[in-house]
Design a protein around this motif. Structure first.
Motif, PDB file in Angstrom:
ATOM      1  N   HIS A 224       0.827  -1.211   0.000  1.00 14.92           N
ATOM      2  CA  HIS A 224       0.000   0.000   0.000  1.00 14.92           C
ATOM      3  C   HIS A 224       0.864   1.265   0.000  1.00 14.92           C
ATOM      4  O   HIS A 224       2.069   1.208   0.230  1.00 14.92           O
ATOM      5  N   GLY A 225       0.213   2.390  -0.188  1.00 11.92           N
ATOM      6  CA  GLY A 225       0.880   3.686  -0.106  1.00 11.92           C
ATOM      7  C   GLY A 225      -0.008   4.767  -0.677  1.00 11.92           C
ATOM      8  O   GLY A 225      -0.760   4.539  -1.639  1.00 11.92           O
ATOM      9  N   ARG A 226       0.050   5.970  -0.095  1.00 15.36           N
ATOM     10  CA  ARG A 226      -0.779   7.080  -0.564  1.00 15.36           C
ATOM     11  C   ARG A 226      -0.001   8.391  -0.512  1.00 15.36           C
ATOM     12  O   ARG A 226       0.927   8.547   0.284  1.00 15.36           O
ATOM     13  N   ILE A 227      -0.398   9.289  -1.366  1.00 16.19           N
ATOM     14  CA  ILE A 227       0.086  10.668  -1.303  1.00 16.19           C
ATOM     15  C   ILE A 227      -1.145  11.562  -1.228  1.00 16.19           C
ATOM     16  O   ILE A 227      -2.055  11.455  -2.066  1.00 16.19           O
ATOM     17  N   TRP A 228      -1.156  12.428  -0.209  1.00 13.62           N
ATOM     18  CA  TRP A 228      -2.309  13.279   0.051  1.00 13.62           C
ATOM     19  C   TRP A 228      -1.957  14.744  -0.179  1.00 13.62           C
ATOM     20  O   TRP A 228      -0.834  15.174   0.047  1.00 13.62           O
ATOM     21  N   ARG A 229      -2.987  15.486  -0.562  1.00 11.87           N
ATOM     22  CA  ARG A 229      -2.864  16.935  -0.765  1.00 11.87           C
ATOM     23  C   ARG A 229      -3.831  17.640   0.193  1.00 11.87           C
ATOM     24  O   ARG A 229      -4.992  17.223   0.338  1.00 11.87           O
ATOM     25  N   ILE A 230      -3.347  18.711   0.819  1.00 13.63           N
ATOM     26  CA  ILE A 230      -4.190  19.517   1.703  1.00 13.63           C
ATOM     27  C   ILE A 230      -4.254  20.923   1.133  1.00 13.63           C
ATOM     28  O   ILE A 230      -3.213  21.517   0.803  1.00 13.63           O
ATOM     29  N   ARG A 231      -5.440  21.467   1.035  1.00 11.43           N
ATOM     30  CA  ARG A 231      -5.611  22.807   0.483  1.00 11.43           C
ATOM     31  C   ARG A 231      -6.831  23.481   1.103  1.00 11.43           C
ATOM     32  O   ARG A 231      -7.662  22.831   1.753  1.00 11.43           O
ATOM     33  N   ARG A 232      -6.918  24.771   0.865  1.00 11.54           N
ATOM     34  CA  ARG A 232      -8.065  25.543   1.310  1.00 11.54           C
ATOM     35  C   ARG A 232      -9.239  25.268   0.370  1.00 11.54           C
ATOM     36  O   ARG A 232      -9.084  25.326  -0.853  1.00 11.54           O
ATOM     37  N   LYS A 233     -10.404  24.967   0.926  1.00 16.73           N
ATOM     38  CA  LYS A 233     -11.542  24.574   0.114  1.00 16.73           C
ATOM     39  C   LYS A 233     -11.934  25.647  -0.884  1.00 16.73           C
ATOM     40  O   LYS A 233     -12.296  25.354  -2.034  1.00 16.73           O
ATOM     41  N   SER A 234     -11.840  26.891  -0.494  1.00 20.55           N
ATOM     42  CA  SER A 234     -12.304  27.989  -1.343  1.00 20.55           C
ATOM     43  C   SER A 234     -11.262  28.462  -2.344  1.00 20.55           C
ATOM     44  O   SER A 234     -11.538  29.327  -3.166  1.00 20.55           O
ATOM     45  N   MET A 235     -10.071  27.931  -2.286  1.00 19.17           N
ATOM     46  CA  MET A 235      -9.004  28.374  -3.181  1.00 19.17           C
ATOM     47  C   MET A 235      -9.057  27.604  -4.495  1.00 19.17           C
ATOM     48  O   MET A 235      -9.368  26.424  -4.543  1.00 19.17           O
ATOM     49  N   HIS A 236      -8.713  28.301  -5.565  1.00 18.19           N
ATOM     50  CA  HIS A 236      -8.668  27.687  -6.880  1.00 18.19           C
ATOM     51  C   HIS A 236      -7.216  27.481  -7.286  1.00 18.19           C
ATOM     52  O   HIS A 236      -6.400  28.401  -7.187  1.00 18.19           O
ATOM     53  N   VAL A 237      -6.888  26.277  -7.722  1.00 14.79           N
ATOM     54  CA  VAL A 237      -5.543  25.960  -8.192  1.00 14.79           C
ATOM     55  C   VAL A 237      -5.584  25.856  -9.709  1.00 14.79           C
ATOM     56  O   VAL A 237      -6.323  25.039 -10.260  1.00 14.79           O
ATOM     57  N   SER A 238      -4.798  26.670 -10.389  1.00 14.71           N
ATOM     58  CA  SER A 238      -4.809  26.657 -11.852  1.00 14.71           C
ATOM     59  C   SER A 238      -4.094  25.424 -12.387  1.00 14.71           C
ATOM     60  O   SER A 238      -3.204  24.866 -11.738  1.00 14.71           O
ATOM     61  N   SER A 239      -4.494  25.002 -13.608  1.00 12.60           N
ATOM     62  CA  SER A 239      -3.825  23.863 -14.227  1.00 12.60           C
ATOM     63  C   SER A 239      -2.376  24.199 -14.547  1.00 12.60           C
ATOM     64  O   SER A 239      -1.511  23.320 -14.559  1.00 12.60           O
ATOM     65  N   GLU A 240      -2.075  25.497 -14.778  1.00 15.36           N
ATOM     66  CA  GLU A 240      -0.698  25.908 -15.054  1.00 15.36           C
ATOM     67  C   GLU A 240       0.199  25.658 -13.843  1.00 15.36           C
ATOM     68  O   GLU A 240       1.355  25.228 -13.981  1.00 15.36           O
ATOM     69  N   ASP A 241      -0.330  25.930 -12.646  1.00 13.47           N
ATOM     70  CA  ASP A 241       0.464  25.690 -11.442  1.00 13.47           C
ATOM     71  C   ASP A 241       0.619  24.205 -11.170  1.00 13.47           C
ATOM     72  O   ASP A 241       1.547  23.781 -10.472  1.00 13.47           O
ATOM     73  N   ARG A 242      -0.300  23.401 -11.683  1.00 12.28           N
ATOM     74  CA  ARG A 242      -0.180  21.956 -11.516  1.00 12.28           C
ATOM     75  C   ARG A 242       0.684  21.328 -12.608  1.00 12.28           C
ATOM     76  O   ARG A 242       1.119  20.190 -12.468  1.00 12.28           O
ATOM     77  N   ARG A 243       0.901  22.052 -13.687  1.00 15.65           N
ATOM     78  CA  ARG A 243       1.661  21.495 -14.816  1.00 15.65           C
ATOM     79  C   ARG A 243       2.725  22.494 -15.267  1.00 15.65           C
ATOM     80  O   ARG A 243       2.667  23.027 -16.375  1.00 15.65           O
ATOM     81  N   PRO A 244       3.705  22.780 -14.407  1.00 14.13           N
ATOM     82  CA  PRO A 244       4.765  23.736 -14.786  1.00 14.13           C
ATOM     83  C   PRO A 244       5.616  23.192 -15.930  1.00 14.13           C
ATOM     84  O   PRO A 244       5.715  21.978 -16.128  1.00 14.13           O
ATOM     85  N   ARG A 245       6.254  24.112 -16.648  1.00 11.53           N
ATOM     86  CA  ARG A 245       7.163  23.748 -17.735  1.00 11.53           C
ATOM     87  C   ARG A 245       8.404  24.626 -17.639  1.00 11.53           C
ATOM     88  O   ARG A 245       8.574  25.582 -18.383  1.00 11.53           O
ATOM     89  N   LEU A 246       9.274  24.279 -16.686  1.00 13.50           N
ATOM     90  CA  LEU A 246      10.447  25.110 -16.432  1.00 13.50           C
ATOM     91  C   LEU A 246      11.767  24.459 -16.832  1.00 13.50           C
ATOM     92  O   LEU A 246      12.813  25.106 -16.760  1.00 13.50           O
TER      93      LEU A 246
END
Length: 627
Positions: free
Chosen positions: A357-379
Motif C-alpha cells: 500500500h501507499g498514498r500521497i495526500w494533498r491539503i488545500r483551502r476549500k475555497s481556493m482555486h488551483v490553476s492547471s498551469e500551477d499543476r503542470r509547470p514547464r520550467l
C-alpha cells in the motif's frame, strides 16, 4: 476551511517515504518497499498528472532494485537519490520515463537502521544542496577517491556545492527530515523534538569556547509537554515507549505555499508517524531565532489526525500548486524490529504487513482555486523571461526551481532581469532569491548588496548581510556599508551584523560593536560578539573595561557578558593579550563588579589561570589576585 484529497495511491505508488517535483512538474517518489529489513525492493517512482486535474494518473517505475532509498531531488535533468552508502545521480537518456544511466556521486554514508540513513536532499537559498545525517554518520568521499580524502560527519549534517562538487560537514544533526524557510533559515528534525533551528553556521563557531548552548536552538514553548492528540486506536507496540508523547516525529517541512491561507504561511509541519497524525507549529520571531507554539485552536488537537491506524505520515512538502502534500507509508507497522526487545515478537511478527500500500495526500483551502498551469509547470527548458516570472511566484517551489535551473545552466545572461527584480519585485522573497541567484551565477555586484542591506524587509536585510560577509574582505564599499549600520532597528539583523563585524577584526569594526552593545542589554548580541577572534575580543575588552558604566553599577547581563568575555580570551591562554588589557586599563586594581567578573572569567580556564600566575609580579595583577 481546509480539505484533504488523494493525489495518488497504490498500485501507482507503494510505501512512499520522500518525494519531489522536477522542473516540469513530474513527481518523483522514493519507495522503501523493503522496510524494515528486506534489501533490493526499493524503487523510485515517476508520477505524472497529465490532465491537470490534481490526480497523478500516470505511473512508471523510474528505477528499482534499490536498498532503502530515503530521498530524491531533481538535478540537471535527472535526479539525485540518497541510498546509503551512496548518493547517486540517475537520468532517463532515451525518454521512456525510466532511468538508463546511474553514476555514484558520493559514497561513505553509513547504512545504519533503515530510517536512520542520510536523507532530505534539497536545494538551499545559498545555492547549495543540503542533506540530513540521519544519525548513522558518514565519511563522505568521491567513489574513486582514497579513504584518506573522506570528510567525516559524526553528528553533523552536510551540504554539497553543485558546481564544484565540494562536500562539507555542517553544524547540526537531523534525523529524518531537514528543511529551510523562505529566508534561508535551516531547521532540523528529530524523533522527539518537533524542530530545532540552526542559529550559527560552522564558520562562526571556530572561536567559541562552548558553542553548544546557542548554536542550535530548540524553540519549543516551555509550556509544551510534548503531548500529541491522536484519534486512532492506540498502536500495537513492542516497546515500552509512550505513544501519547513525541515518539516518531519525522518529515519536517516549513510551508512555503499559498493554498492554505495566510495564517499558515511559514508554519512548521511535522509528521508523527506512529500515532497517525501531522502536528503544526507557528514560528514567532524571537531575535535571530524563533519561538515555536501551537495554534490556540490546536491546544488539545492536531492539525491533521486520522482514525485509521494504518495511516502513517512520514514526509511533508509544498507542491508547485501551493498545496501541502504528505507521503503516507500506509501499512500496519512502522516500528523497526531492531528496537523490539522481545525476541519472539521480533521473529514472529510480519513487520512488512501491508507493504503493497501507499498514498500521497494533498491539503488545500476549500475555497481556493488551483490553476492547471500551477499543476503542470514547464520550467525545464524555460527561457530567461519565464525564469524571471517564476522568480516572482508566491510559491517557494517555483522560485527554487527557477534558481536551480539558472545555476545549473550558469545562465549569466539572466543578470539584467535578476538585478531588476532585486530593485522592483513586490514580493520580498523574490528580491532576496534573485540576489542569491546572481551570487550563484558569479555576477552579483556590490551595488545590489548595498541596496539590499537597506531593504524595507528586515529578513531581506539579514540575508543580504550574509552575502556581504562573502566579499567584505575585498570590498571597501561593502565594509563601509556594514560598519555604518549601527542604527539597525531589528534585533535579528543586528545579530547578523555583529557576526560580520567580528570577521573584520579592525578598530573601526570594534567601534561599531561597542555602539551596538551600548544600545541595550541584548543577550543575543552578546553571544554574537563572543564569536570574534581573540585579537578582536582583546581589543574590545580593553575599551569596555575602561568605559564608565561598563564595570560599575552594571546589570547582571552585562556582568555575565564580561565574565564570558574574559573566559573566551582566557581559554586561548594568551599572556600578551591579557597583559595588554591590563597595561591599557590602569584602573584594573579597583573592585568594580565588571572588572572582577572579567578577571574571574579569564582565570576560569587552566590556561587562563596559568597566564595570571605567570604575570603575578605585575602590580595590577597582584592586586587582583589579593581580591
Amino acid at each position: 476551511e481546509l480539505v484533504i484529497e488523494l493525489a495518488a495511491a497504490e498500485p501507482d505508488v507503494v510505501s512512499p517515504v520522500a518525494m519531489a517535483w522536477d522542473a516540469n512538474g513530474r513527481l518523483f517518489v522514493a519507495e522503501m518497499i523493503g522496510y524494515p529489513a528486506t534489501p533490493g525492493l526499493g524503487r523510485i517512482r515517476l508520477l505524472e498528472d497529465r490532465d491537470g486535474d490534481g490526480r497523478y494518473e500516470h505511473s512508471v517505475v523510474f528505477a528499482d532494485k534499490l536498498d532503502f532509498p530515503t530521498s530524491v531531488m531533481p538535478y540537471r535533468g535527472g535526479i539525485l537519490v540518497a541510498v546509503s552508502p551512496d548518493i547517486v545521480f540517475m537520468e532517463d537518456q532515451n525518454g521512456d520515463g525510466k532511468s538508463d544511466f546511474t553514476r555514484v556521486e558520493w559514497t561513505g554514508f553509513v547504512p545504519g537502521v533503515q530510517q536512520l540513513r542520510a536523507n532530505a536532499l534539497h536545494w538551499g537559498l545559498d545555492n547549495q544542496i543540503y542533506g540530513a545525517n540521519g544519525r548513522s554518520d558518514f565519511a563522505a568521499r568521491r567513489p574513486n577517491a582514497p579513504m584518506s580524502s573522506a570528510i567525516p560527519g559524526r553528528a553533523r549534517d552536510f551540504r554539497i556545492n553543485p558546481l564544484t562538487g565540494e562536500f562539507s560537514a555542517i553544524n547540526g544533526l537531523s534525523q529524518f527530515g531537514l528543511c529551510h524557510d523562505d529566508w534561508g533559515n535551516r531547521f532540523l528534525s528529530w524523533n522527539t523534538i518537533p524542530l530545532r533551528h540552526v542559529v550559527l553556521e560552522e564558520h562562526h563557531l571556530k572561536n567559541l569556547v562552548d558553542p553548544a548552548p546557542f548554536a542550535v536552538v530548540d524553540p519549543a514553548d516551555p509550556a509544551d509537554p510534548g503531548r500529541v492528540y491522536p484519534i486512532s486506536t492506540p498502536p500495537r507496540q513492542f516497546n515500552t515507549e509512550q505513544s501519547l508523547y513525541y515518539n516518531a516525529l519525522c518529515g519536517l517541512t516549513i510551508f512555503r505555499g499559498n493554498q492554505l491561507g495566510p495564517q499558515y504561511d511559514g508554519n512548521a509541519f511535522v509528521c508523527e508517524s506512529l500515532t497517525n497524525l501531522v502536528t503544526r507549529r507557528i514560528l514567532k520571531p524571537d531575535g535571530p531565532t524563533f519561538r515555536s507554539v501551537r495554534d490556540d485552536r490546536e491546544r488539545d488537537r492536531e492539525f491533521l489526525a486520522s482514525a485509521d491506524s494504518w495511516t502513517h505520515p512520514v514526509f511533508l512538502t509544498t507542491g508547485p500548486d501551493g498545496c501541502l502534500y504528505f507521503a503516507d507509508f500506509y501499512r500496519e507497522f512502522v516500528e523497526h524490529p531492531q528496537y523490539v526487545a522481545d525476541k519472539k515478537a521480533r521473529e514472529s511478527v510480519d513487520f512488512r504487513h501491508g507493504a503493497e500500500h501507499g498514498r500521497i495526500w494533498r491539503i488545500r483551502r476549500k475555497s481556493m482555486h488551483v490553476s492547471s498551469e500551477d499543476r503542470r509547470p514547464r520550467l525545464e527548458n524555460a527561457n530567461i523571461e519565464e525564469f524571471s516570472q517564476a522568480m516572482t511566484h508566491p510559491v517557494g517551489w517555483w522560485r527554487d526551481t527557477a534558481q536551480r535551473r539558472l545555476i545549473e545552466r550558469q545562465a549569466r545572461s539572466a543578470a539584467p532581469q535578476l538585478t531588476q527584480l532585486t530593485k522592483s519585485a513586490t514580493l520580498a522573497q523574490a528580491r532576496l532569491q534573485a540576489a542569491w541567484t546572481l551570487e550563484g551565477l558569479g555576477v552579483l555586484d556590490d551595488d545590489t548588496i548595498a541596496r539590499l542591506v537597506h531593504d524595507p524587509e528586515p529578513r531581506v536585510r539579514r540575508s543580504a548581510l550574509k552575502l556581504a560577509e562573502r566579499r567584505i574582505a575585498n570590498s571597501e564599499r561593502i565594509r563601509g556599508e556594514v560598519i555604518a549600520r549601527t542604527d539597525e532597528p531589528d534585533q535579528s539583523v543586528r545579530f547578523e551584523l555583529v557576526l560580520i563585524l567580528n570577521s573584520l577584526d579592525s578598530p573601526a569594526a570594534t567601534d561599531s560593536l561597542i555602539l551596538l552593545l551600548q544600545k541595550g542589554q541584548d543577550e543575543w548580541i552578546n553571544r554574537a560578539v563572543l564569536c570574534g577572534s581573540t585579537q578582536a575580543l582583546s581589543r574590545l575588552a580593553t575599551i569596555l573595561l575602561g568605559k564608565p558604566g561598563w564595570t560599575s553599577g552594571d546589570t547582571d547581563t552585562r556582568t555575565s557578558f564580561l565574565e564570558r568575555l574574559g573566559r573566551q580570551i582566557g581559554a586561548k591562554g594568551e599572556a600578551l593579550s591579557f597583559k595588554a588589557i591590563l597595561d591599557d586599563f590602569h584602573a584594573a586594581t579597583n573592585s568594580e563588579n565588571g572588572t572582577l567578573a572579567f578577571i574571574a572569567g579569564f582565570a576560569h580556564s587552566t590556561s587562563g589561570a596559568r597566564v595570571i600566575q605567570s604575570l603575578a609580579d605585575i602590580p595590577a595583577v597582584a592586586s587582583m589576585l589579593k581580591k
